[in-house]
Design an enzyme around this catalytic site. Structure first.
Site, PDB file in Angstrom:
ATOM      1  N   LYS A 190       0.848  -1.199   0.000  1.00 54.43           N
ATOM      2  CA  LYS A 190       0.000   0.000   0.000  1.00 54.43           C
ATOM      3  C   LYS A 190       0.882   1.248   0.000  1.00 54.43           C
ATOM      4  O   LYS A 190       1.629   1.494   0.950  1.00 54.43           O
ATOM      5  CB  LYS A 190      -0.908  -0.004   1.225  1.00 54.43           C
ATOM      6  CG  LYS A 190      -1.718   1.284   1.422  1.00 54.43           C
ATOM      7  CD  LYS A 190      -2.439   1.282   2.769  1.00 54.43           C
ATOM      8  CE  LYS A 190      -2.982   2.668   3.103  1.00 54.43           C
ATOM      9  NZ  LYS A 190      -3.588   2.724   4.451  1.00 54.43           N
ATOM     10  N   ASP A 209      -2.219  10.580   3.733  1.00 52.82           N
ATOM     11  CA  ASP A 209      -3.643  10.295   3.866  1.00 52.82           C
ATOM     12  C   ASP A 209      -4.310  11.369   4.700  1.00 52.82           C
ATOM     13  O   ASP A 209      -4.223  11.370   5.931  1.00 52.82           O
ATOM     14  CB  ASP A 209      -3.854   8.921   4.502  1.00 52.82           C
ATOM     15  CG  ASP A 209      -5.327   8.559   4.601  1.00 52.82           C
ATOM     16  OD1 ASP A 209      -6.142   9.196   3.903  1.00 52.82           O
ATOM     17  OD2 ASP A 209      -5.655   7.638   5.371  1.00 52.82           O
ATOM     18  N   LYS A 221      -9.489  13.454   8.347  1.00 57.82           N
ATOM     19  CA  LYS A 221      -9.011  13.063   9.669  1.00 57.82           C
ATOM     20  C   LYS A 221      -8.883  14.282  10.571  1.00 57.82           C
ATOM     21  O   LYS A 221      -8.606  15.390  10.092  1.00 57.82           O
ATOM     22  CB  LYS A 221      -7.622  12.409   9.550  1.00 57.82           C
ATOM     23  CG  LYS A 221      -7.573  11.082   8.846  1.00 57.82           C
ATOM     24  CD  LYS A 221      -6.122  10.599   8.774  1.00 57.82           C
ATOM     25  CE  LYS A 221      -5.986   9.287   8.027  1.00 57.82           C
ATOM     26  NZ  LYS A 221      -6.512   8.144   8.803  1.00 57.82           N
ATOM     27  N   ASP A 250     -11.834   7.614   4.049  1.00 54.02           N
ATOM     28  CA  ASP A 250     -10.644   7.333   4.847  1.00 54.02           C
ATOM     29  C   ASP A 250     -10.320   5.841   4.885  1.00 54.02           C
ATOM     30  O   ASP A 250      -9.348   5.440   5.508  1.00 54.02           O
ATOM     31  CB  ASP A 250     -10.816   7.882   6.268  1.00 54.02           C
ATOM     32  CG  ASP A 250      -9.510   7.992   7.023  1.00 54.02           C
ATOM     33  OD1 ASP A 250      -8.444   8.000   6.361  1.00 54.02           O
ATOM     34  OD2 ASP A 250      -9.531   8.054   8.265  1.00 54.02           O
ATOM     35  N   GLU A 264      -9.319   4.236   2.243  1.00 51.10           N
ATOM     36  CA  GLU A 264      -8.850   4.292   0.852  1.00 51.10           C
ATOM     37  C   GLU A 264      -7.793   3.246   0.525  1.00 51.10           C
ATOM     38  O   GLU A 264      -7.626   2.860  -0.627  1.00 51.10           O
ATOM     39  CB  GLU A 264      -8.300   5.693   0.538  1.00 51.10           C
ATOM     40  CG  GLU A 264      -6.855   5.949   0.946  1.00 51.10           C
ATOM     41  CD  GLU A 264      -6.591   5.838   2.444  1.00 51.10           C
ATOM     42  OE1 GLU A 264      -5.465   5.472   2.808  1.00 51.10           O
ATOM     43  OE2 GLU A 264      -7.499   6.119   3.243  1.00 51.10           O
ATOM     44  N   ARG A 316      -7.583   0.054   1.150  1.00 51.18           N
ATOM     45  CA  ARG A 316      -8.137  -1.186   0.597  1.00 51.18           C
ATOM     46  C   ARG A 316      -8.654  -0.969  -0.825  1.00 51.18           C
ATOM     47  O   ARG A 316      -8.714  -1.897  -1.626  1.00 51.18           O
ATOM     48  CB  ARG A 316      -9.238  -1.714   1.504  1.00 51.18           C
ATOM     49  CG  ARG A 316     -10.476  -0.856   1.583  1.00 51.18           C
ATOM     50  CD  ARG A 316     -11.354  -1.163   2.781  1.00 51.18           C
ATOM     51  NE  ARG A 316     -10.728  -0.737   4.021  1.00 51.18           N
ATOM     52  CZ  ARG A 316     -11.285  -0.895   5.222  1.00 51.18           C
ATOM     53  NH1 ARG A 316     -12.472  -1.473   5.334  1.00 51.18           N
ATOM     54  NH2 ARG A 316     -10.661  -0.484   6.307  1.00 51.18           N
TER      55      ARG A 316
END
Length: 455
Positions: free
Chosen positions: A224, A229, A236, A306, A308, A310
């Site tokens: 990944k 993020d 977040k 959030d 993301e 996966r």
């Protein structure tokens, strides 16, 4: 990237170093001069784990003792480089068994590390008279790469820099790399990777590295690569976003493991896949409630932007499975739920193959680089139900790491042997041999598992 430090070939100024556990220390101490015994007794030194005692001599420092706990754990030795005086040079006072010597060197190399790209070191590590070679040197280098890549801020470690890292490894080992970038992801049917990364000013991409002989068993590593993020439109809070430069920690592990596979010449046909994106906020950001396409042909409703990681991994795992490999391994800083369940040091292992899981668990015990198996409890797929798509990317707060792994499994071909590691890739604070910041977790045990499986 960081060089291996803490070693020297110069013995001119070397002092004797005694490497002892509590049991050995009592016998060793009894053979020392009375003054040395009194000196150690005055400090209450017993050679406990992660302790150090300097031995005085007529002209100053005469030697040192480092106390170790588990002699089979490289980290038992890792406190020494920064516990002993800065720049001092040490030579073993007596020989160690070959296995312990290798662990001492590995621990010393890991313990000498400090991330110094943006500032000078506060102090140099003590140096051991040794020259790590072969697998020990490769393990140190791989672990330091993970730390460096994770520690580097996103401005200097975006999708392009992850691609550059893969190309550097490929150049070193005679591999081939291609990158599918920007709108080419749509043309080549990687729509989920594109959806997550399209809002960033830095183009999303899938980095593909290939190495090895066609006649060898196929191994696919997937990492990944979310280089930062924000959480996307489900943004977040500040404390949750603070360290999100580390959200490419899975890619760092996969890259480093690929480097080990190539450096050690493991007889496999290796494919490394790194979906690299920045989960940014902008006019083109993917939204909660959208339904996105995937390479597998399954439609996914975005319950939470959030979740993301996966989403980019699902396209990569479908592509991995298309190669019909013997084994797919993926690494991801995927869920906070795994950290709540197991804490920062113990990566969560999910696998649809008991033999692979058992091999990794055994390798973790042997290398003291552990993983903990978690269940692929398929009834929990109900938490990923969507009313308008084949599945949702998130849902209930229940069993968050399990549902994330179940989501990933949906994108593999039936019967594909696979293991997924939900890893933190980070030290929250300073510990002996483990400076705060990026960390390689279960990298050495992953290598040991692969070595056992394919050598």
């Amino acid at each position: 990237m960081s060089e291996i430090t803490g070693f020297t070939a110069d013995t001119a100024a070397a002092l004797p170093l005694y490497v002892l556990d509590r049991e050995q220390f009592a016998a060793w101490k009894a053979g020392q001069p009375a003054a040395t015994q009194a000196w150690l007794a005055s400090q209450g030194f017993t050679a406990g784990a992660f302790t150090t005692a300097l031995l005085p001599g007529a002209d100053g420092l005469a030697g040192a003792v480092i106390g170790v706990g588990d002699r089979a754990d490289a980290y038992s030795y890792s406190h020494a480089p920064h516990a002993l005086p800065e720049g001092s040079v040490w030579q073993l006072a007596s020989e160690l068994p070959a296995a312990e010597l290798a662990l001492l060197q590995l621990g010393w190399g890991l313990g000498s590390y400090r991330f110094d790209r943006y500032r000078k070191r506060h102090r140099a590590p003590a140096r051991l008279v040794a020259e790590p070679t072969g697998e020990v040197a490769d393990l140190i280098a791989a672990s330091l790469r993970v730390r460096d890549w994770v520690n580097t801020p996103t401005e200097d470690m975006g999708p392009q820099q992850l691609e550059d890292a893969a190309r550097a490894l490929a150049d070193a080992h005679g591999a081939q790399v291609e990158a599918i970038t920007g709108d080419a992801l749509l043309k080549q049917n990687f729509p989920a990777i594109h959806a997550v990364g399209r809002a960033s000013h830095r183009a999303p991409r899938l980095v593909v590295l290939r190495w090895g002989k066609d006649t060898d068993p196929a191994l696919v590593l997937v990492g990944k690569g979310v280089c930062f993020d924000t959480g996307g439109l489900d943004i977040k809070p500040a404390d949750g976003m603070r360290n999100m430069k580390k959200d490419m920690g899975g890619a760092a592990h996969a890259l480093a493991l690929a480097g080990l596979v190539m450096a050690r010449g493991l007889p496999v046909r290796l494919t490394l896949l790194v979906p690299a994106v920045e989960n940014a906020i902008g006019p083109d950001a993917f939204r909660p409630g959208e339904v996105i396409a995937t390479r597998k042909g399954l439609s996914v409703e975005i319950d939470n932007t959030d979740a993301e990681g996966r989403v980019i991994l699902c396209d990569a795992l479908t592509f991995a499975s298309e190669q019909k490999p013997d084994l797919v391994l993926d690494f991801a800083t995927l869920t906070g739920a795994a950290r709540i369940a197991l804490g920062p040091d113990l990566p969560a292992l999910f696998s649809n193959d008991d033999s692979v899981a058992q091999q990794w668990l055994q390798a973790g015990d042997a290398t003291r680089d552990p993983v903990w198996r978690m269940p692929l409890w398929r009834p929990y797929l109900r938490y990923l139900t969507s009313g308008i798509a084949d599945l949702a990317n998130a849902g209930s707060r229940m069993a968050g790491s399990v549902t994330a792994a179940l989501y990933l499994e949906r994108f593999l071909e039936d019967g594909q042997r696979w293991a997924h590691l939900d890893v933190y890739a980070w030290n929250d604070g300073e510990r002996p041999g483990r400076p705060a910041g990026g960390e390689a977790l279960a990298l050495r045990s992953a290598w040991a598992m692969l070595k056992q499986r394919y050598s």
